[in-house]
Design a protein around this motif. Structure first.
Motif, PDB file in Angstrom:
ATOM      1  N   VAL A 152       0.838  -1.205   0.000  1.00 14.09           N
ATOM      2  CA  VAL A 152       0.000   0.000   0.000  1.00 14.09           C
ATOM      3  C   VAL A 152       0.872   1.253   0.000  1.00 14.09           C
ATOM      4  O   VAL A 152       0.593   2.214  -0.728  1.00 14.09           O
ATOM      5  CB  VAL A 152      -0.959   0.012   1.218  1.00 14.09           C
ATOM      6  CG1 VAL A 152      -1.857   1.237   1.167  1.00 14.09           C
ATOM      7  CG2 VAL A 152      -1.800  -1.254   1.256  1.00 14.09           C
ATOM      8  N   ALA A 153       1.946   1.233   0.781  1.00 12.62           N
ATOM      9  CA  ALA A 153       2.821   2.411   0.853  1.00 12.62           C
ATOM     10  C   ALA A 153       3.466   2.698  -0.508  1.00 12.62           C
ATOM     11  O   ALA A 153       3.503   3.850  -0.959  1.00 12.62           O
ATOM     12  CB  ALA A 153       3.903   2.196   1.915  1.00 12.62           C
ATOM     13  N   PHE A 154       3.941   1.664  -1.177  1.00 12.71           N
ATOM     14  CA  PHE A 154       4.574   1.857  -2.486  1.00 12.71           C
ATOM     15  C   PHE A 154       3.561   2.382  -3.509  1.00 12.71           C
ATOM     16  O   PHE A 154       3.860   3.268  -4.302  1.00 12.71           O
ATOM     17  CB  PHE A 154       5.169   0.542  -3.002  1.00 12.71           C
ATOM     18  CG  PHE A 154       6.490   0.190  -2.375  1.00 12.71           C
ATOM     19  CD1 PHE A 154       7.016   0.969  -1.353  1.00 12.71           C
ATOM     20  CD2 PHE A 154       7.219  -0.904  -2.815  1.00 12.71           C
ATOM     21  CE1 PHE A 154       8.238   0.654  -0.764  1.00 12.71           C
ATOM     22  CE2 PHE A 154       8.449  -1.228  -2.237  1.00 12.71           C
ATOM     23  CZ  PHE A 154       8.948  -0.451  -1.212  1.00 12.71           C
ATOM     24  N   ALA A 155       2.376   1.806  -3.480  1.00 13.03           N
ATOM     25  CA  ALA A 155       1.343   2.243  -4.420  1.00 13.03           C
ATOM     26  C   ALA A 155       1.022   3.715  -4.200  1.00 13.03           C
ATOM     27  O   ALA A 155       0.908   4.499  -5.143  1.00 13.03           O
ATOM     28  CB  ALA A 155       0.090   1.389  -4.259  1.00 13.03           C
ATOM     29  N   ALA A 156       0.909   4.107  -2.930  1.00 13.47           N
ATOM     30  CA  ALA A 156       0.590   5.502  -2.620  1.00 13.47           C
ATOM     31  C   ALA A 156       1.741   6.418  -3.025  1.00 13.47           C
ATOM     32  O   ALA A 156       1.516   7.517  -3.547  1.00 13.47           O
ATOM     33  CB  ALA A 156       0.287   5.657  -1.132  1.00 13.47           C
TER      34      ALA A 156
END
Ligand code: PHE
Length: 464
Positions: free
Chosen positions: A318-322
């Motif tokens: 999720v962090a990478f996608a954001a």
């Protein structure tokens, strides 16, 4: 002589950066919960229709505007509208886009910051402890949101990472980050989808998602699906336009746009498969669907073997996608300052990034940290409470659809048939009837559909 404009090193660079922009919290956080609220099946089908009929043509249009003008969101309209009906008034569409990028980034980074906290907790084992007692996790989450220092801290960390990447520019910053992060993201997601095949809830999740029951779909659900298609594809504010301005002339715009839209859609559906398979595997009541990602998933993760590992992996995803999305939001604002105000890139990213970070602290403390800012409510609906609620409402319900409508009208009616055809066939070859189909969609179908959203918002519907 003016410095030559930066370019992606190749086709893959552009597609990964643009897909990185599209794939984000919209796919992993927002789409699953609005799908859940709208009872799956029929909603998913309408969403897919909106992506195909409105999303794809507007994605193509934005990239055309960027690559043709070789400019940022404001500059693109300045250059392309010269001598045309409406003239320099069209620059307003670009300004709206830059402002929208500023606003969305300011609160998006607050939510993105939560993932840092969750990664740390998953790794330290703290999350496991909380997740075994759902009430504790709920209580922790409430306290976390209303702690202004923590909210500002994690928001600042996320903005720092974003600024750090955009600072290094298109090739050494953005493209490199996308090439590193996107494959990791796709791999983690594929692993989690495969993992979900073996959970007992997989079959029910598939039925929920793919068996449409139109009696369960409300009119506002249809419009919500349409509105979300803008947000999830990063359309309506010039992000795809800006990235398109770095695209090489020898690459095909239609092919790239289709790939980006397909990837974004596959990821959104995969996120639903993962989450619903896990949730349906247990007799678990989802009380508040908008916090599924932070209060429900950890509980179910830790009921499965390898919970600590799976949850750490998940929040990294999720962090990478954001992050690849926040990068694109900052690039819209920075490239405006670079092209139009003549600032050097470093000054543009640092100054604009700092301004957004500062403005975002208002959202950060509006989750309960500061009573006045949390309760302020100009619009007066429950979901628009607080600075955060207000800004998200304005951006998703007004700025993006209005921007998207104007982009469609400009590309379809102000630019000439020959101009758009030339740009679209450049790097692609003759398009034949496909060009006519796109032109019909951008001139008539997309504006009509988006117009319907806007009218219904005026009449009081809401898209969150
Ligand atoms: N598309 C991103 C997401 O789904 C959000 C975003 C919107 C990014 C607009 C850039 C521009 O999370």
């Amino acid at each position: 002589m003016a410095k030559e404009r930066a370019q992606w090193t190749g086709r893959l660079g552009f597609v990964l950066a643009a897909a990185g922009s599209a794939i984000g919290l919209g796919n992993l956080w927002k789409f699953p919960y609005i799908t859940y609220e709208n009872n799956g099946g029929a909603f998913v089908l309408v969403y897919l229709g909106a992506i195909a009929l409105v999303g794809v043509p507007i994605m193509v249009a934005e990239i055309v505007l960027g690559r043709r003008s070789q400019k940022n969101a404001v500059g693109a309209f300045r250059v392309l509208a010269q001598g045309k009906a409406g003239g320099q008034l069209w620059r307003g569409v670009g300004f709206l886009g830059v402002m929208t990028g500023f606003v969305i980034l300011s609160y998006y980074s607050v939510i993105a910051g939560w993932t840092i906290r969750y990664i740390l907790m998953a790794v330290s084992g703290e999350l496991g402890g909380l997740a075994h007692h759902p009430a504790d996790l709920q209580a922790f989450f409430g306290e976390f949101l209303s702690n202004p220092y923590q909210q500002i801290l994690f928001h600042s960390l996320f903005m720092g990472a974003t600024i750090g990447i955009v600072y290094f520019g298109v090739g050494r910053g953005i493209e490199r980050a996308a090439k590193l992060l996107m494959p990791v993201l796709l791999t983690i997601l594929a692993m989690l989808v495969i993992y979900s095949f073996w959970t007992p809830g997989f079959g029910e999740a598939m039925r929920f998602l793919f068996r449409p029951n139109f009696s369960e779909l409300s009119a506002s659900g249809v419009l919500e699906a349409l509105g979300h298609s803008f947000f999830t594809l990063s359309l309506g504010m010039g992000a795809m336009l800006t990235y398109g301005s770095y695209m090489r002339k020898r690459d095909s715009i239609p092919r790239a746009a289709l790939t980006i839209c397909a990837l974004d859609t596959i990821i959104a559906i995969s996120a639903c498969i993962i989450m619903f398979s896990i949730i349906f595997s247990f007799d678990f009541e989802v009380t508040k669907s908008s916090t599924i990602l932070f209060t429900t998933l950890p509980v179910v993760f830790f009921q499965l073997p390898g919970g600590a590992f799976v949850s750490a992996l998940f929040y990294v995803l999720v962090a990478f996608a954001a992050l690849t999305s926040t990068i694109s939001l900052l690039e819209v604002v920075s490239s405006y300052a670079i092209d139009e105000l003549g600032w050097p890139r470093r000054r543009a990213t640092l100054t604009m990034g700092a301004a957004i970070l500062a403005f975002g602290t208002l959202s950060a403390v509006s989750m309960g940290g500061n009573a006045a800012l949390s309760n302020i409510n100009f619009i007066g609906r429950p979901s628009t409470a607080g600075v955060f609620g207000t800004l998200d409402y304005l951006a998703s319900n007004w700025f993006l659809p209005v921007g998207g409508l104007l982009i469609a009208l400009f590309t379809g009616w102000i630019l000439s048939r020959d101009e758009t055809r030339e740009e679209l066939e450049e790097g692609n070859g003759p398009l034949g009837w496909k060009f006519s189909l796109w032109r019909f969609l951008i001139r008539v179908a997309a504006p009509a559909a988006v117009g319907a959203i806007i009218v219904s918002v005026i009449l009081g519907a809401e898209y969150q």
